[in-house]
Write a protein that holds these residues in place. Structure first.
Motif, PDB file in Angstrom:
ATOM      1  N   VAL A 158       6.588   1.025   6.553  1.00 21.47           N
ATOM      2  CA  VAL A 158       7.913   1.630   6.731  1.00 21.47           C
ATOM      3  C   VAL A 158       8.305   2.449   5.504  1.00 21.47           C
ATOM      4  O   VAL A 158       8.702   3.615   5.612  1.00 21.47           O
ATOM      5  N   GLY A 159       8.150   1.846   4.347  1.00 22.35           N
ATOM      6  CA  GLY A 159       8.478   2.549   3.114  1.00 22.35           C
ATOM      7  C   GLY A 159       7.577   3.758   2.919  1.00 22.35           C
ATOM      8  O   GLY A 159       8.026   4.815   2.477  1.00 22.35           O
ATOM      9  N   ARG A 160       6.329   3.556   3.279  1.00 21.14           N
ATOM     10  CA  ARG A 160       5.366   4.647   3.135  1.00 21.14           C
ATOM     11  C   ARG A 160       5.788   5.837   3.990  1.00 21.14           C
ATOM     12  O   ARG A 160       5.763   6.981   3.545  1.00 21.14           O
ATOM     13  N   VAL A 161       6.189   5.555   5.190  1.00 14.63           N
ATOM     14  CA  VAL A 161       6.623   6.623   6.094  1.00 14.63           C
ATOM     15  C   VAL A 161       7.865   7.310   5.541  1.00 14.63           C
ATOM     16  O   VAL A 161       7.970   8.537   5.560  1.00 14.63           O
ATOM     17  N   ARG A 162       8.783   6.519   5.013  1.00 17.55           N
ATOM     18  CA  ARG A 162       9.994   7.121   4.433  1.00 17.55           C
ATOM     19  C   ARG A 162       9.613   8.058   3.301  1.00 17.55           C
ATOM     20  O   ARG A 162      10.167   9.140   3.155  1.00 17.55           O
ATOM     21  N   CYS A 179      -1.595   7.779  -5.492  1.00 17.80           N
ATOM     22  CA  CYS A 179      -0.922   7.308  -6.695  1.00 17.80           C
ATOM     23  C   CYS A 179       0.222   6.379  -6.319  1.00 17.80           C
ATOM     24  O   CYS A 179       0.475   5.382  -6.984  1.00 17.80           O
ATOM     25  N   VAL A 180       0.924   6.742  -5.292  1.00 13.34           N
ATOM     26  CA  VAL A 180       2.058   5.951  -4.841  1.00 13.34           C
ATOM     27  C   VAL A 180       1.569   4.588  -4.372  1.00 13.34           C
ATOM     28  O   VAL A 180       2.063   3.543  -4.790  1.00 13.34           O
ATOM     29  N   HIS A 181       0.594   4.635  -3.542  1.00 14.80           N
ATOM     30  CA  HIS A 181      -0.008   3.487  -2.914  1.00 14.80           C
ATOM     31  C   HIS A 181      -0.528   2.488  -3.951  1.00 14.80           C
ATOM     32  O   HIS A 181      -0.181   1.318  -3.958  1.00 14.80           O
ATOM     33  N   THR A 182      -1.350   2.988  -4.872  1.00 13.90           N
ATOM     34  CA  THR A 182      -2.013   2.101  -5.811  1.00 13.90           C
ATOM     35  C   THR A 182      -1.150   1.810  -7.039  1.00 13.90           C
ATOM     36  O   THR A 182      -1.343   0.795  -7.696  1.00 13.90           O
TER      37      THR A 182
END
Lengths: 121, 121
Positions: free
Chosen positions: A44-48, A69-72
């Motif tokens: 959900v946050g990723r989609v936002r 970068c965001v993910h890791t």
DNA sequence: GCTCACCTTGACCCTGACGTCAGCGTGAGG
DNA sequence: CCTCACGCTGACGTCAGGGTCAAGGTGAGC
């Protein structure tokens, strides 16, 4: 594990959009044996975030570049450079918008001087 | 009176774009007896303005709405309202962009903390 | 074991701001 | 007169970010 419809609802986008993001490599999903997508809550946050980047004028490819970068949470210098590049691009856009805004505001000021008699309409 | 190619060069857009603007009613041109477009010098500025509005995310219809005020220098209250609306739209966009920028900047800060050893690469 | 909401893929449709190509006219210099 | 850059119209292409429809599989409750 959330189903696609739930993620869509929570993130405020369409189911179609989520499948599109997957097509673009922006969002992965596990699959049930029958093939249905299952997402972790974090999706959900990723989609936002993806939406925010789209709103900032980045294309899918750009988002794809900065997402790792965001993910890791970590980044190679090269990634940092790309991130900085995108940030600067946004800065340039803001500058452009600010200019356009000023331009419009000035036109409004001029227009107001030419129609000063009318106060409340 | 400028030919279309000159206007395009001076304004930094393509010839195609100018014809498109005409199609959209954003830019008029006189015609030579043979049908070639001839523009006054002022067209260059007008085109630059159009570009600026496009860059601000307005569509052709929006630009068409606000152009008369620019052109004539005067505005009816209704026009002023439309102008203000567009300005506010730009403001909203700037706010969104600023948010996205902050988001990226934060990611960069985090990333930098995770790759602090590497100074020049 | 039936139902009904939810899911799947695949395919085509849409809008905006042009790019591009075809086929032809125009006009200024040599 | 020839040339060659420039201009014309009309029509189709493109790209992103999805919407929408079709035709069917899935799964949790009753």
């Amino acid at each position: 594990m959330l189903r696609i419809g739930e993620v869509a609802d929570r993130a405020g986008v369409s189911v179609r959009a989520l499948r599109y993001y997957e097509e673009q490599g922006l969002l992965e999903a596990e699959r049930t044996p029958s093939g249905q997508r299952r997402y972790p809550e974090s999706a959900v946050g990723r989609v936002r975030f993806i939406q925010q980047m789209y709103a900032a004028g980045l294309g899918s490819a750009d988002v794809l570049e900065v997402l790792p970068c965001v993910h890791t949470g970590v980044a190679t210098p090269a990634m940092l450079a790309r991130l900085a590049e995108q940030r600067d691009g946004i800065d340039r856009q803001i500058a452009e918008l600010t200019q356009a805004r000023e331009r419009l505001a000035e036109i409004i000021r001029i227009g107001e001087r030419h129609v000063p008699a009318d106060a409340a309409s």
